[in-house]
Design an enzyme around this catalytic site. Structure first.
Site, PDB file in Angstrom:
ATOM      1  N   ARG A 171       0.821  -1.213   0.000  1.00  0.00           N
ATOM      2  CA  ARG A 171       0.000   0.000   0.000  1.00  0.00           C
ATOM      3  C   ARG A 171       0.856   1.265   0.000  1.00  0.00           C
ATOM      4  O   ARG A 171       0.339   2.365  -0.120  1.00  0.00           O
ATOM      5  CB  ARG A 171      -0.885   0.017   1.268  1.00  0.00           C
ATOM      6  CG  ARG A 171      -2.014  -0.969   1.226  1.00  0.00           C
ATOM      7  CD  ARG A 171      -2.600  -1.271   2.609  1.00  0.00           C
ATOM      8  NE  ARG A 171      -2.583  -0.171   3.544  1.00  0.00           N
ATOM      9  CZ  ARG A 171      -3.637   0.555   3.897  1.00  0.00           C
ATOM     10  NH1 ARG A 171      -4.808   0.317   3.341  1.00  0.00           N
ATOM     11  NH2 ARG A 171      -3.551   1.512   4.791  1.00  0.00           N
ATOM     12  N   ARG A 175       6.146   7.673  -5.755  1.00  0.00           N
ATOM     13  CA  ARG A 175       5.839   8.481  -6.941  1.00  0.00           C
ATOM     14  C   ARG A 175       7.104   9.146  -7.486  1.00  0.00           C
ATOM     15  O   ARG A 175       7.852   9.748  -6.730  1.00  0.00           O
ATOM     16  CB  ARG A 175       4.828   9.566  -6.593  1.00  0.00           C
ATOM     17  CG  ARG A 175       3.510   9.019  -6.076  1.00  0.00           C
ATOM     18  CD  ARG A 175       2.411  10.058  -6.182  1.00  0.00           C
ATOM     19  NE  ARG A 175       1.172   9.515  -5.653  1.00  0.00           N
ATOM     20  CZ  ARG A 175       0.754   9.708  -4.413  1.00  0.00           C
ATOM     21  NH1 ARG A 175       1.466  10.448  -3.586  1.00  0.00           N
ATOM     22  NH2 ARG A 175      -0.378   9.188  -3.990  1.00  0.00           N
ATOM     23  N   ARG A 248      -2.419  -5.831  16.750  1.00  0.00           N
ATOM     24  CA  ARG A 248      -1.589  -4.769  17.312  1.00  0.00           C
ATOM     25  C   ARG A 248      -2.540  -3.746  17.912  1.00  0.00           C
ATOM     26  O   ARG A 248      -3.608  -3.458  17.369  1.00  0.00           O
ATOM     27  CB  ARG A 248      -0.737  -4.103  16.227  1.00  0.00           C
ATOM     28  CG  ARG A 248       0.329  -5.002  15.672  1.00  0.00           C
ATOM     29  CD  ARG A 248       1.353  -5.430  16.693  1.00  0.00           C
ATOM     30  NE  ARG A 248       2.237  -4.313  17.086  1.00  0.00           N
ATOM     31  CZ  ARG A 248       3.142  -4.390  18.042  1.00  0.00           C
ATOM     32  NH1 ARG A 248       3.258  -5.498  18.765  1.00  0.00           N
ATOM     33  NH2 ARG A 248       3.917  -3.356  18.320  1.00  0.00           N
ATOM     34  N   ARG A 279       4.398   7.971  15.802  1.00  0.00           N
ATOM     35  CA  ARG A 279       4.102   9.251  15.167  1.00  0.00           C
ATOM     36  C   ARG A 279       3.470  10.199  16.170  1.00  0.00           C
ATOM     37  O   ARG A 279       3.008   9.785  17.235  1.00  0.00           O
ATOM     38  CB  ARG A 279       3.191   9.076  13.956  1.00  0.00           C
ATOM     39  CG  ARG A 279       1.815   8.499  14.262  1.00  0.00           C
ATOM     40  CD  ARG A 279       1.020   8.346  12.977  1.00  0.00           C
ATOM     41  NE  ARG A 279      -0.306   7.773  13.218  1.00  0.00           N
ATOM     42  CZ  ARG A 279      -1.227   7.604  12.284  1.00  0.00           C
ATOM     43  NH1 ARG A 279      -0.975   7.961  11.039  1.00  0.00           N
ATOM     44  NH2 ARG A 279      -2.393   7.071  12.563  1.00  0.00           N
ATOM     45  N   GLU A 305       1.654   8.408  19.504  1.00  0.00           N
ATOM     46  CA  GLU A 305       1.132   7.050  19.349  1.00  0.00           C
ATOM     47  C   GLU A 305       2.230   6.025  19.625  1.00  0.00           C
ATOM     48  O   GLU A 305       3.329   6.127  19.065  1.00  0.00           O
ATOM     49  CB  GLU A 305       0.587   6.834  17.937  1.00  0.00           C
ATOM     50  CG  GLU A 305      -0.645   7.646  17.625  1.00  0.00           C
ATOM     51  CD  GLU A 305      -1.272   7.267  16.294  1.00  0.00           C
ATOM     52  OE1 GLU A 305      -0.907   6.207  15.734  1.00  0.00           O
ATOM     53  OE2 GLU A 305      -2.129   8.030  15.821  1.00  0.00           O
ATOM     54  N   TYR A 353      -8.268  -5.820   7.967  1.00  0.00           N
ATOM     55  CA  TYR A 353      -8.006  -4.386   7.974  1.00  0.00           C
ATOM     56  C   TYR A 353      -8.894  -3.733   6.922  1.00  0.00           C
ATOM     57  O   TYR A 353      -8.858  -4.087   5.749  1.00  0.00           O
ATOM     58  CB  TYR A 353      -6.538  -4.059   7.677  1.00  0.00           C
ATOM     59  CG  TYR A 353      -6.310  -2.562   7.725  1.00  0.00           C
ATOM     60  CD1 TYR A 353      -6.112  -1.929   8.949  1.00  0.00           C
ATOM     61  CD2 TYR A 353      -6.374  -1.785   6.576  1.00  0.00           C
ATOM     62  CE1 TYR A 353      -5.959  -0.553   9.018  1.00  0.00           C
ATOM     63  CE2 TYR A 353      -6.222  -0.412   6.637  1.00  0.00           C
ATOM     64  CZ  TYR A 353      -6.013   0.198   7.858  1.00  0.00           C
ATOM     65  OH  TYR A 353      -5.880   1.561   7.929  1.00  0.00           O
ATOM     66  N   ASP A 355     -10.194   0.040   5.355  1.00  0.00           N
ATOM     67  CA  ASP A 355     -10.280   1.491   5.303  1.00  0.00           C
ATOM     68  C   ASP A 355     -11.741   1.879   5.495  1.00  0.00           C
ATOM     69  O   ASP A 355     -12.651   1.069   5.259  1.00  0.00           O
ATOM     70  CB  ASP A 355      -9.767   2.022   3.963  1.00  0.00           C
ATOM     71  CG  ASP A 355      -8.241   2.040   3.898  1.00  0.00           C
ATOM     72  OD1 ASP A 355      -7.605   2.251   4.951  1.00  0.00           O
ATOM     73  OD2 ASP A 355      -7.694   1.826   2.799  1.00  0.00           O
TER      74      ASP A 355
END
Length: 372
Positions: A171, A175, A248, A279, A305, A353, A355
């Protein structure tokens, strides 16, 4: 009162189904063990800032049907996810793009960047990636893997990158352009005023009981409805009879600071192994900052986190979809398939998982099949 549907969990999956059932003329009761609706998308206002209580949630989708569904319920802003990576004080653009490659190697053209990555991939001798480390090196080269992927990923998953499957990193956007938009999504944004407003609209006109643990009152609640939509952990439903599925979890340290600007960006990932948190989120920048608005707020809210191994009593966040756990889930799924009048759905009910847009799409598809 007797209900057509009992929905267990007031997160996105349960709330979308509950709304569709209500619109179809069905009676619905929603229960949730937490003291609030919205599940992990819940936001609460602190010092004028909508705080993402369970971590950053940025809505992004290429599914026009889903986008039209949510924007009919809430106004969305134009937030674009452009995280920053901090490696021992060096700052890099995420997603990996020409800004990243220029700072890492001094390259200027896309061809130079592509040649550098290909050279490092060849030097590492990778033809067919067998694990996350090899997959990452084949995507971005050894230098970027070592500085910006390895430490962060091992903190997040609590495992060596060579022990993790390749799909986790597939994922990762890479670029050969100067595009700082992390997501390859046509539609993106955050509800103006926070996600709780969206949750409230989904559950408008529906009876909701909070602080109610379904599994503790299962017989009593089951007797009150013809059918159950269960969005909790599938292994918990069956009393962990086959063993615990692994997740997790995440611990948050949230602070209100008496300064207007802590890091100048919504998300900064700390990619070295030594920094204990993965983060830092600065919540005001999810909604403010496009034109300087919000800078007049004298305070800011940040959340550090910390990723950790799930244990009973913790909040499960990310399924560990390795071979062992997927096999265990299949055992639970076969049990679930034999349950009469119970539908298992969502991230925890399907050990998957998801989104946010995929959760909504899945709930809408199920509602269509179920409600006709």
């Amino acid at each position: 009162m007797h209900y057509d549907y009992l929905v267990v969990g007031a997160g996105l999956y349960g709330s979308v189904f509950a709304r569709e059932a209500r619109l179809a003329g069905k009676t619905v009761l929603v229960v949730d063990r937490r003291p609030h609706i919205g599940g992990n998308i819940y936001t609460e206002k602190v010092a004028g800032i909508n705080v993402h209580k369970y971590g950053a949630h940025i809505f992004h989708t290429n599914n026009k049907r889903v986008w039209e569904y949510v924007t009919a319920l809430a106004e969305f802003n134009r937030f674009t996810n452009s995280p920053v990576a901090n490696y021992r004080g060096e700052l890099y653009s995420l997603p990996f793009n020409m800004y990243t490659f220029n700072k890492m190697w001094g390259v200027v053209t896309p061809k130079e960047a592509a040649d550098k990555i290909e050279g490092q991939k060849k030097a590492a001798g990778i033809t067919e990636p067998r694990n996350l480390e090899e997959q990452a090196i084949s995507l971005v080269g050894t230098d970027i893997y070592e500085k910006l992927v390895k430490g962060y990923t091992e903190k997040q998953w609590g495992r060596d990158c060579r022990e993790l499957p390749t799909f986790i990193i597939k994922r990762l956007p890479v670029r050969l352009t100067f595009d700082n938009n992390y997501f390859n999504a046509l539609y993106q944004g955050i509800p103006t005023g926070g996600y709780t407003k969206l949750a409230e609209k989904l559950l408008e006109g529906i009876e909701v009981r909070l602080n109610t643990d379904y599994l503790e009152h299962k017989d009593e609640l089951d007797a009150r409805a013809d059918k159950v939509i269960y969005t909790g952990p599938i292994d918990a439903y069956f009393g962990f009879s086959k063993g615990y599925l692994e997740y997790r979890s995440v611990r948050f340290e949230t602070e209100l600071l008496d300064i207007p600007n802590f890091q100048g960006n919504a998300t900064v990932n700390y990619t070295d192994r030594e920094t204990p948190w993965t983060r830092i989120i600065e919540h005001k920048w999810f909604e403010f900052g496009k034109d300087g608005e919000g800078n007049d707020l004298p305070q800011t809210v940040i959340s550090r986190e910390y990723s950790l191994e799930w244990k009973p009593g913790d909040e499960p966040y990310y399924p560990v979809n390795d071979e062992k756990n997927n096999g265990l889930y299949e055992e639970y799924k076969s049990m679930a398939d034999r349950e009469r009048n119970v539908i298992f759905g969502g991230r925890l009910g399907e050990y998957k998982y998801y989104d946010m847009d995929a959760v909504i799409a899945s709930a809408l598809d199920m509602a269509e099949r179920e409600l006709g």
